[in-house]
Design a protein around this motif. Sequence first.
Motif, mmCIF file in Angstrom:
data_model
loop_
_atom_site.group_PDB
_atom_site.id
_atom_site.type_symbol
_atom_site.label_atom_id
_atom_site.label_comp_id
_atom_site.label_asym_id
_atom_site.label_seq_id
_atom_site.Cartn_x
_atom_site.Cartn_y
_atom_site.Cartn_z
ATOM 1 N N SER A 156 -64.096 -0.343 -76.536
ATOM 2 C CA SER A 156 -64.429 0.617 -75.489
ATOM 3 C C SER A 156 -65.415 0.016 -74.489
ATOM 4 C CB SER A 156 -65.028 1.878 -76.133
ATOM 5 O OG SER A 156 -65.470 2.769 -75.153
ATOM 6 N N ARG B 61 -63.710 -2.731 -72.337
ATOM 7 C CA ARG B 61 -62.892 -2.187 -71.245
ATOM 8 C C ARG B 61 -63.774 -1.684 -70.105
ATOM 9 N NH1 ARG B 61 -60.310 0.233 -75.708
ATOM 10 N NH2 ARG B 61 -58.470 -0.965 -76.293
ATOM 11 N N ARG B 62 -64.807 -0.930 -70.464
ATOM 12 C CA ARG B 62 -65.705 -0.361 -69.455
ATOM 13 C C ARG B 62 -66.425 -1.456 -68.659
ATOM 14 N NH1 ARG B 62 -70.480 1.390 -71.434
ATOM 15 N NH2 ARG B 62 -69.426 2.112 -73.312
ATOM 16 N N ARG C 207 -65.330 -4.437 -68.228
ATOM 17 C CA ARG C 207 -64.340 -5.387 -67.711
ATOM 18 C C ARG C 207 -64.659 -6.800 -68.184
ATOM 19 N NH1 ARG C 207 -63.097 -2.880 -61.759
ATOM 20 N NH2 ARG C 207 -62.396 -0.895 -62.592
ATOM 21 N N PRO D 41 -58.939 -6.298 -74.265
ATOM 22 C CA PRO D 41 -58.504 -6.498 -72.885
ATOM 23 C C PRO D 41 -58.760 -7.922 -72.374
ATOM 24 C CG PRO D 41 -60.638 -5.428 -72.917
ATOM 25 C CD PRO D 41 -60.208 -5.583 -74.358
#
Length: 157
Positions: free
Chosen positions: A107, A110-111, A113, A143
């Motif tokens: 999480s 992703r936030r 990047r 990611p």
Amino acid sequence: MAMTASTVLTVTDLTMASYPLVKLAAAVAKPAGGEVVLVSTRQGRRARASEPGELEPSRASRGAPLHSALRHEGQLLEKQREWCASTGVRCTAELLDDGHWPDLVLSVARRARADLILLRDQFRGENGRVIPEEMQILAHDAPCPISWVRLPPVWGL
């Protein structure tokens, strides 16, 4: 070829043994003018009490309520963040407590990047082995690339 990444998410267990990983993250992020995002999760902590130089709560706070333990861990994380920032790299930090550690790390990745996730080999189950299901979650859902780094327990800072 040297690797650079703008945002390096680094999972720390808040012990002195995790400082070399933070140093590595700063070295990877600095050439790109990037940043290090430190993440500590309570579920991911597998620190050994006998580890040299380990930062741990005082005897008085061991039996304290959860909020005292979280406050202490937050202080340790802030010290590590300040140390990382002193290397000349932007550094932020998050202490996460509610959820399964791989999901929490993903999480934040992703936030933020993240371009790279760095893990030290502290994530082991009670039998001393890596929990394959947790690593599969990270590997499958990340990611960005993940690097699991094996560092010696004591490394010059």
